[in-house]
Design a protein around this motif. Structure first.
Motif, PDB file in Angstrom:
ATOM      1  N   PRO A  87       0.804  -1.234   0.000  1.00 23.73           N
ATOM      2  CA  PRO A  87       0.000   0.000   0.000  1.00 23.73           C
ATOM      3  C   PRO A  87       0.831   1.276   0.000  1.00 23.73           C
ATOM      4  O   PRO A  87       0.356   2.327  -0.433  1.00 23.73           O
ATOM      5  CB  PRO A  87      -0.811  -0.120   1.301  1.00 23.73           C
ATOM      6  N   ALA A  88       2.090   1.208   0.475  1.00 22.86           N
ATOM      7  CA  ALA A  88       2.938   2.404   0.501  1.00 22.86           C
ATOM      8  C   ALA A  88       3.264   2.906  -0.902  1.00 22.86           C
ATOM      9  O   ALA A  88       3.718   4.040  -1.060  1.00 22.86           O
ATOM     10  CB  ALA A  88       4.233   2.108   1.255  1.00 22.86           C
ATOM     11  N   LEU A  89       3.016   2.091  -1.928  1.00 23.34           N
ATOM     12  CA  LEU A  89       3.258   2.523  -3.303  1.00 23.34           C
ATOM     13  C   LEU A  89       2.396   3.720  -3.671  1.00 23.34           C
ATOM     14  O   LEU A  89       2.762   4.514  -4.539  1.00 23.34           O
ATOM     15  CB  LEU A  89       3.006   1.369  -4.276  1.00 23.34           C
ATOM     16  N   ASP A  90       1.256   3.874  -2.997  1.00 23.04           N
ATOM     17  CA  ASP A  90       0.383   5.009  -3.298  1.00 23.04           C
ATOM     18  C   ASP A  90       1.063   6.343  -3.004  1.00 23.04           C
ATOM     19  O   ASP A  90       0.689   7.375  -3.583  1.00 23.04           O
ATOM     20  CB  ASP A  90      -0.916   4.906  -2.489  1.00 23.04           C
ATOM     21  N   GLY A  91       2.040   6.356  -2.120  1.00 22.14           N
ATOM     22  CA  GLY A  91       2.758   7.588  -1.794  1.00 22.14           C
ATOM     23  C   GLY A  91       4.051   7.759  -2.562  1.00 22.14           C
ATOM     24  O   GLY A  91       4.862   8.612  -2.211  1.00 22.14           O
ATOM     25  N   VAL A  92       4.239   6.959  -3.597  1.00 20.86           N
ATOM     26  CA  VAL A  92       5.477   6.979  -4.369  1.00 20.86           C
ATOM     27  C   VAL A  92       5.160   7.289  -5.829  1.00 20.86           C
ATOM     28  O   VAL A  92       4.171   6.802  -6.386  1.00 20.86           O
ATOM     29  CB  VAL A  92       6.206   5.614  -4.273  1.00 20.86           C
ATOM     30  N   THR A  93       5.991   8.112  -6.453  1.00 23.26           N
ATOM     31  CA  THR A  93       5.968   8.311  -7.896  1.00 23.26           C
ATOM     32  C   THR A  93       7.325   7.913  -8.433  1.00 23.26           C
ATOM     33  O   THR A  93       8.346   8.506  -8.067  1.00 23.26           O
ATOM     34  CB  THR A  93       5.684   9.779  -8.266  1.00 23.26           C
ATOM     35  N   LEU A  94       7.351   6.877  -9.251  1.00 23.32           N
ATOM     36  CA  LEU A  94       8.600   6.374  -9.821  1.00 23.32           C
ATOM     37  C   LEU A  94       8.647   6.732 -11.299  1.00 23.32           C
ATOM     38  O   LEU A  94       7.702   6.472 -12.040  1.00 23.32           O
ATOM     39  CB  LEU A  94       8.696   4.862  -9.624  1.00 23.32           C
ATOM     40  N   VAL A  95       9.749   7.356 -11.716  1.00 30.13           N
ATOM     41  CA  VAL A  95       9.949   7.774 -13.101  1.00 30.13           C
ATOM     42  C   VAL A  95      11.099   6.980 -13.690  1.00 30.13           C
ATOM     43  O   VAL A  95      12.192   6.953 -13.122  1.00 30.13           O
ATOM     44  CB  VAL A  95      10.274   9.278 -13.196  1.00 30.13           C
TER      45      VAL A  95
ATOM     46  N   GLY B 246      22.410  -5.123 -36.351  1.00 25.07           N
ATOM     47  CA  GLY B 246      21.251  -5.582 -35.592  1.00 25.07           C
ATOM     48  C   GLY B 246      20.937  -4.728 -34.386  1.00 25.07           C
ATOM     49  O   GLY B 246      20.283  -5.185 -33.439  1.00 25.07           O
ATOM     50  N   GLY B 247      21.404  -3.494 -34.401  1.00 27.11           N
ATOM     51  CA  GLY B 247      21.096  -2.571 -33.316  1.00 27.11           C
ATOM     52  C   GLY B 247      20.529  -1.288 -33.864  1.00 27.11           C
ATOM     53  O   GLY B 247      20.045  -1.230 -34.995  1.00 27.11           O
ATOM     54  N   ALA B 248      20.555  -0.232 -33.064  1.00 27.35           N
ATOM     55  CA  ALA B 248      20.064   1.083 -33.493  1.00 27.35           C
ATOM     56  C   ALA B 248      20.971   2.144 -32.891  1.00 27.35           C
ATOM     57  O   ALA B 248      21.402   2.024 -31.730  1.00 27.35           O
ATOM     58  CB  ALA B 248      18.620   1.308 -33.060  1.00 27.35           C
ATOM     59  N   ASP B 249      21.258   3.167 -33.663  1.00 30.63           N
ATOM     60  CA  ASP B 249      22.181   4.211 -33.225  1.00 30.63           C
ATOM     61  C   ASP B 249      21.458   5.312 -32.461  1.00 30.63           C
ATOM     62  O   ASP B 249      20.233   5.291 -32.314  1.00 30.63           O
ATOM     63  CB  ASP B 249      22.923   4.765 -34.436  1.00 30.63           C
ATOM     64  N   HIS B 250      22.210   6.291 -31.964  1.00 31.07           N
ATOM     65  CA  HIS B 250      21.656   7.358 -31.135  1.00 31.07           C
ATOM     66  C   HIS B 250      20.552   8.102 -31.880  1.00 31.07           C
ATOM     67  O   HIS B 250      20.703   8.472 -33.051  1.00 31.07           O
ATOM     68  CB  HIS B 250      22.741   8.363 -30.742  1.00 31.07           C
ATOM     69  N   GLY B 251      19.450   8.354 -31.170  1.00 28.49           N
ATOM     70  CA  GLY B 251      18.337   9.075 -31.768  1.00 28.49           C
ATOM     71  C   GLY B 251      17.920  10.265 -30.928  1.00 28.49           C
ATOM     72  O   GLY B 251      18.730  10.874 -30.238  1.00 28.49           O
ATOM     73  N   HIS B 252      16.639  10.585 -30.985  1.00 26.09           N
ATOM     74  CA  HIS B 252      16.134  11.722 -30.223  1.00 26.09           C
ATOM     75  C   HIS B 252      14.967  11.278 -29.344  1.00 26.09           C
ATOM     76  O   HIS B 252      15.169  10.848 -28.218  1.00 26.09           O
ATOM     77  CB  HIS B 252      15.726  12.861 -31.165  1.00 26.09           C
ATOM     78  N   GLY B 253      13.738  11.385 -29.822  1.00 28.03           N
ATOM     79  CA  GLY B 253      12.593  11.099 -28.975  1.00 28.03           C
ATOM     80  C   GLY B 253      12.614   9.687 -28.409  1.00 28.03           C
ATOM     81  O   GLY B 253      12.839   8.715 -29.127  1.00 28.03           O
ATOM     82  N   GLY B 254      12.379   9.590 -27.093  1.00 28.39           N
ATOM     83  CA  GLY B 254      12.370   8.300 -26.411  1.00 28.39           C
ATOM     84  C   GLY B 254      11.103   8.118 -25.599  1.00 28.39           C
ATOM     85  O   GLY B 254      10.102   8.809 -25.815  1.00 28.39           O
ATOM     86  N   ALA B 255      11.147   7.193 -24.662  1.00 26.81           N
ATOM     87  CA  ALA B 255       9.968   6.872 -23.855  1.00 26.81           C
ATOM     88  C   ALA B 255      10.277   7.023 -22.373  1.00 26.81           C
ATOM     89  O   ALA B 255      11.396   6.753 -21.931  1.00 26.81           O
ATOM     90  CB  ALA B 255       9.481   5.454 -24.151  1.00 26.81           C
ATOM     91  N   MET B 256       9.281   7.458 -21.619  1.00 26.17           N
ATOM     92  CA  MET B 256       9.332   7.501 -20.156  1.00 26.17           C
ATOM     93  C   MET B 256       8.230   6.600 -19.615  1.00 26.17           C
ATOM     94  O   MET B 256       7.132   6.548 -20.188  1.00 26.17           O
ATOM     95  CB  MET B 256       9.116   8.923 -19.626  1.00 26.17           C
ATOM     96  N   PHE B 257       8.510   5.920 -18.518  1.00 24.54           N
ATOM     97  CA  PHE B 257       7.501   5.124 -17.830  1.00 24.54           C
ATOM     98  C   PHE B 257       7.306   5.687 -16.430  1.00 24.54           C
ATOM     99  O   PHE B 257       8.257   6.161 -15.796  1.00 24.54           O
ATOM    100  CB  PHE B 257       7.919   3.659 -17.747  1.00 24.54           C
ATOM    101  N   LEU B 258       6.079   5.618 -15.940  1.00 24.44           N
ATOM    102  CA  LEU B 258       5.728   6.120 -14.615  1.00 24.44           C
ATOM    103  C   LEU B 258       5.018   5.025 -13.839  1.00 24.44           C
ATOM    104  O   LEU B 258       4.169   4.306 -14.380  1.00 24.44           O
ATOM    105  CB  LEU B 258       4.801   7.334 -14.731  1.00 24.44           C
ATOM    106  N   LEU B 259       5.353   4.897 -12.560  1.00 23.10           N
ATOM    107  CA  LEU B 259       4.731   3.923 -11.674  1.00 23.10           C
ATOM    108  C   LEU B 259       4.386   4.587 -10.348  1.00 23.10           C
ATOM    109  O   LEU B 259       5.095   5.489  -9.908  1.00 23.10           O
ATOM    110  CB  LEU B 259       5.692   2.765 -11.395  1.00 23.10           C
ATOM    111  N   GLY B 260       3.291   4.142  -9.731  1.00 25.16           N
ATOM    112  CA  GLY B 260       2.975   4.644  -8.406  1.00 25.16           C
ATOM    113  C   GLY B 260       1.538   5.096  -8.264  1.00 25.16           C
ATOM    114  O   GLY B 260       0.663   4.755  -9.070  1.00 25.16           O
ATOM    115  N   GLY B 261       1.300   5.897  -7.228  1.00 29.78           N
ATOM    116  CA  GLY B 261      -0.039   6.365  -6.942  1.00 29.78           C
ATOM    117  C   GLY B 261      -0.360   7.671  -7.652  1.00 29.78           C
ATOM    118  O   GLY B 261       0.529   8.409  -8.066  1.00 29.78           O
ATOM    119  N   GLY B 262      -1.650   7.953  -7.782  1.00 27.34           N
ATOM    120  CA  GLY B 262      -2.099   9.226  -8.315  1.00 27.34           C
ATOM    121  C   GLY B 262      -1.966   9.401  -9.811  1.00 27.34           C
ATOM    122  O   GLY B 262      -2.141  10.510 -10.312  1.00 27.34           O
TER     123      GLY B 262
END
Length: 403
Positions: free
Chosen positions: A316-324, A339-355
């Motif tokens: 339940p303490a996760l509700d008081g946490v914002t993880l970026v 078989g890879g990819a070189d440096h780019g620009h736009g990427g992705a952010m993930f968010l976890l937690g309450g609220g």
């Protein structure tokens, strides 16, 4: 004739909120008050920023090397992706359904329950006008909150939050990241149980007493730093003895150990307000892989398994946490010959937690057609500072709190 779905992408999803109850503020089309807050927060003196009105904790997981957002959060509706990545794009049939036609890499399956429950969200096409495609320059820019800034954005956040406990700001892992550079006190430690004076156990207390006597009353910055360090060592020792250890099993490795320590500090109510954890190895110029093999699948499995254990550990303490979860930039749309990819620009952010306004992919999507790309990259149309500013304002109460 324009595809109706494509038309919706371009014009219908620009005001989704990352946080539940965040008023009219969106990620890709922020109101002027929050944009002003972003720049004021980046440069204003501490007295100009209101103190926090909540006791939530911000945890920043930084993926060093430039995580490939097109593999982690896949725009399966974009035929140009599969044309540009014939060997590395994750097939649409194997993706975990996310939102708006995006799919999560199958290695992120441990996080799917949190996505479905509304405790996880994402923002794609994240970047900044200031970012370069150099790891060093991009990381410096992001961690300081813009070019020309001397201190780190988390250091300024700690200053705005005001005084607190010894553990109010912690870098768990190796070294202090640039985001915590500055005048606010922050601890860098490789492990809570190992954060102690390098002295034999039988003489450690006497050595600490002697050091305290040596530096007490000395008018010098090094003396002040020494006394603060001794205070931190003492507090860590008391906390380590009192805080219950977790029964949750984390994946092996430094990342798992660091996140376990962060969860322990939160569960022990040690006053943690800001924590950072670095995870390296995301510079995948070769062997990106596809769905069930390669570097991306391995790294995402470790990321997802560790974050899932962290959520379970907090309960339940996760509700008081914002993880970026953030990175310095994304990768190029086209795969390379290795078989890879070189440096780019736009990427992705993930968010976890309450609220959170969870279970959603937020922000404007620029498209992957050749005319929509930024020199062959995903355009960074969603400024990372807008996302962070909203989290700071709503979850930590710093900045303009009016709706």
């Amino acid at each position: 004739m324009q595809n109706p779905t494509e038309h919706a992408w371009r014009h219908g999803f620009t005001r989704r909120r990352v946080l539940a109850g965040a008023g009219k503020v969106g990620v890709a089309a922020l109101g002027s008050q929050l944009v002003t807050t972003r720049y004021a927060f980046a440069a204003a003196p501490r007295s100009a920023v209101p103190k926090a009105v909540t006791l939530n904790t911000l945890v920043v997981v930084f993926l060093r090397g430039g995580m490939d957002g097109l593999s982690a959060l896949v725009p399966a509706f974009e035929p140009d992706l599969y044309t540009a990545r014939p060997h590395t794009a994750v097939p649409a049939s194997l993706l975990l359904p996310a939102d708006r036609g995006f799919g999560l890499h199958p290695a992120l399956a441990p996080l799917l329950p949190h996505w479905r429950s509304g405790r996880m969200a994402a923002v794609h096409a994240v970047g900044s006008p200031d970012l370069s495609r150099s790891h060093f320059q991009a990381q410096e820019c992001i961690e300081r909150g813009g070019t020309g800034m001397v201190s780190g954005w988390l250091d300024r956040l700690l200053g705005a939050l005001g005084p607190g406990t010894t553990f109010r700001g912690v870098a768990a892992g190796a070294g202090l990241p640039a985001s915590l550079y500055g005048t606010a006190d922050a601890l860098a430690m490789t492990g809570l149980d190992g954060f102690l004076l390098n002295e034999a156990a039988r003489t450690r207390e006497r050595a600490m007493t002697a050091l305290r006597c040596l530096y007490t009353g000395v008018d010098h910055p090094r003396a002040d730093a020494a006394l603060r360090t001794l205070d931190a060592l003492g507090a860590a020792g008391r906390l380590g003895a009192a805080a219950p250890k977790s029964a949750v099993s984390y994946p092996a490795g430094e990342f798992g150990r660091s996140m376990k320590d962060v969860a322990r500090l939160i569960r022990a109510d040690a006053g943690l307000r800001v924590a950072t954890v670095d995870v390296g190895g995301w510079d995948m110029h070769t062997s990106l892989g596809r769905a069930d093999s390669g570097q991306m699948a391995t790294h995402l499995a470790d990321l997802a398994g560790t974050l899932s254990a962290f959520c379970t550990d907090l309960g339940p303490a996760l509700d008081g946490v914002t993880l970026v979860v953030m990175t310095e930039f994304g990768r190029r749309v086209a795969e390379n010959g290795n078989g890879g990819a070189d440096h780019g620009h736009g990427g992705a952010m993930f968010l976890l937690g309450g609220g959170l306004a969870g279970g959603r992919v937020h922000g404007r999507w620029p498209g992957l057609a050749p005319a929509d790309l930024d020199h062959g990259d995903v355009a960074g149309v969603n400024d990372y500072r807008d996302v962070l500013a909203e989290l700071i304002r709503v979850r930590l109460g710093v900045g303009d709190t009016s709706a």
